[in-house]
Each structure stands twice: as structure tokens, then as C-alpha cells.
Design an enzyme around this catalytic site. Structure first.
Site, PDB file in Angstrom:
ATOM      1  N   ASP A 193       0.844  -1.191   0.000  1.00 49.36           N
ATOM      2  CA  ASP A 193       0.000   0.000   0.000  1.00 49.36           C
ATOM      3  C   ASP A 193       0.884   1.247   0.000  1.00 49.36           C
ATOM      4  OD1 ASP A 193      -3.227   0.525   1.025  1.00 49.36           O
ATOM      5  OD2 ASP A 193      -1.810   2.199   1.076  1.00 49.36           O
ATOM      6  N   HIS A 223     -10.377  -5.352  -3.242  1.00 51.10           N
ATOM      7  CA  HIS A 223      -9.035  -5.525  -2.667  1.00 51.10           C
ATOM      8  C   HIS A 223      -9.133  -5.926  -1.209  1.00 51.10           C
ATOM      9  CE1 HIS A 223     -10.232  -1.286  -2.385  1.00 51.10           C
ATOM     10  NE2 HIS A 223      -9.553  -1.214  -1.257  1.00 51.10           N
TER      11      HIS A 223
HETATM   12  P1  5GP Z   1      -9.783   1.350   0.451  1.00 47.85           P
HETATM   13  O1  5GP Z   1      -9.846   2.663   1.183  1.00 47.85           O
HETATM   14  O2  5GP Z   1     -10.498   1.419  -0.878  1.00 47.85           O
HETATM   15  O3  5GP Z   1     -10.175   0.168   1.271  1.00 47.85           O
HETATM   16  O4  5GP Z   1      -8.249   1.111   0.162  1.00 47.85           O
HETATM   17  C1  5GP Z   1      -7.569   1.671  -0.908  1.00 47.85           C
HETATM   18  C2  5GP Z   1      -6.110   1.602  -0.564  1.00 47.85           C
HETATM   19  O5  5GP Z   1      -5.380   1.828  -1.741  1.00 47.85           O
HETATM   20  C3  5GP Z   1      -5.665   2.678   0.447  1.00 47.85           C
HETATM   21  O6  5GP Z   1      -5.099   2.044   1.573  1.00 47.85           O
HETATM   22  C4  5GP Z   1      -4.656   3.496  -0.335  1.00 47.85           C
HETATM   23  O7  5GP Z   1      -3.567   3.918   0.449  1.00 47.85           O
HETATM   24  C5  5GP Z   1      -4.232   2.543  -1.436  1.00 47.85           C
HETATM   25  N1  5GP Z   1      -3.829   3.201  -2.676  1.00 47.85           N
HETATM   26  C6  5GP Z   1      -4.491   4.187  -3.328  1.00 47.85           C
HETATM   27  N2  5GP Z   1      -3.840   4.533  -4.447  1.00 47.85           N
HETATM   28  C7  5GP Z   1      -2.724   3.738  -4.500  1.00 47.85           C
HETATM   29  C8  5GP Z   1      -1.663   3.637  -5.436  1.00 47.85           C
HETATM   30  O8  5GP Z   1      -1.590   4.338  -6.447  1.00 47.85           O
HETATM   31  N3  5GP Z   1      -0.704   2.711  -5.176  1.00 47.85           N
HETATM   32  C9  5GP Z   1      -0.752   1.905  -4.064  1.00 47.85           C
HETATM   33  N4  5GP Z   1       0.236   1.029  -3.913  1.00 47.85           N
HETATM   34  N5  5GP Z   1      -1.762   1.979  -3.166  1.00 47.85           N
HETATM   35  C10 5GP Z   1      -2.731   2.890  -3.380  1.00 47.85           C
END
Ligand code: 5GP
Length: 113
Positions: free
Chosen positions: A30, A99
Site C-alpha cells: 500500500d 481488494h
Molecule cells: P480502500 O480505502 O479502498 O479500502 O483502500 C484503498 C487503498 O489503496 C488505500 O489504503 C490506499 O492507500 C491505497 N492506494 C491508493 N492509491 C494507490 C496507489 O496508487 N498505489 C498503491 N500502492 N496503493 C494505493
């Protein structure tokens, strides 16, 4: 429909610290880690969220969970870890591609906020 950020990571349009890949899934660190180990495990199939998982995805879902188990082992999270899948607005989902967060390396509090 425009590709979201995780689909661009799958296609290598944008870089990521990828630690595992096979025909069905990808795992990468992440970009904003919430624990010493914070890895995202995603299917290559463009499924938006848990809500959108189809009955026919049962083998894929099993594969993702076994991949999570194997990664936790390889990353030496022997003291324990947490797997999180945020779904929708109230769940705090920010990227519309299914994810699983694999979090470990510190004591994680409960309940989440
Ligand atoms: P959600 O909030 O949808 O459960 O998690 C999305 C996750 O994706 C977040 O923890 C965020 O930090 C991660 N994330 C968002 N954009 C990117 C990116 O461009 N690269 C990586 N490696 N992680 C990302």
C-alpha cells in the site's frame, strides 16, 4: 469506462511495489501503509467490490484467501495479522476494484473506527 488506479497497476501503466503475481491476482504494498506490513491483494478480474462478487467467482475468492495465507507466511506475520475488505461508502472503500488489505507487524486495535 475509464480504468481505475488498481487496473493501471495490473497493466503496469503506473508503478507499484509488487510482491506477488499469478494468473488470477496481484499483491503490492500500500502506498500509504497503516502498519509495518500493509499489502493489498487484488484479483485481476475487474470486480468492483465484495458486493459485486458473482457466484461463479467462488474459486477465485478461495484462491485470493489462500494467497493471503501464503503471503502472511512469507512476510513472517507469525504473531498475527488482520485482513480487511472495505465495501462501499460506509465501509470506507476508496478504490472501486475489489481488494483485501493484509495488515501486520504491530498490535492492531479493535474495533476499527
Ligand atoms: P480502500 O480505502 O479502498 O479500502 O483502500 C484503498 C487503498 O489503496 C488505500 O489504503 C490506499 O492507500 C491505497 N492506494 C491508493 N492509491 C494507490 C496507489 O496508487 N498505489 C498503491 N500502492 N496503493 C494505493
Amino acid at each position: 469506462m475509464p480504468e481505475n488506479i488498481f487496473q493501471k497497476i495490473i497493466s503496469r501503466e503506473i508503478p507499484a511495489d509488487i510482491i506477488y503475481e499469478d494468473d488470477l491476482c496481484l499483491a503490492f504494498r500500500d502506498v500509504s501503509p497503516q502498519a509495518p506490513t500493509h499489502v493489498l491483494i487484488i484479483p485481476k478480474k475487474p470486480i468492483k467490490s465484495i458486493d459485486q462478487v458473482a457466484d461463479e467467482d467462488v474459486e477465485l475468492m478461495g484462491h485470493l484467501w489462500l494467497t493471503i495465507r501464503n503471503l502472511a507466511n512469507e512476510l513472517k506475520l507469525e504473531k498475527g495479522y488482520r485482513v480487511v475488505a472495505n465495501c462501499g461508502w460506509d465501509g470506507g472503500q476508496t478504490v472501486d476494484h475489489l481488494h483485501f488489505h493484509l495488515l501486520g507487524g504491530r498490535l492492531l486495535s479493535w474495533p476499527p473506527g
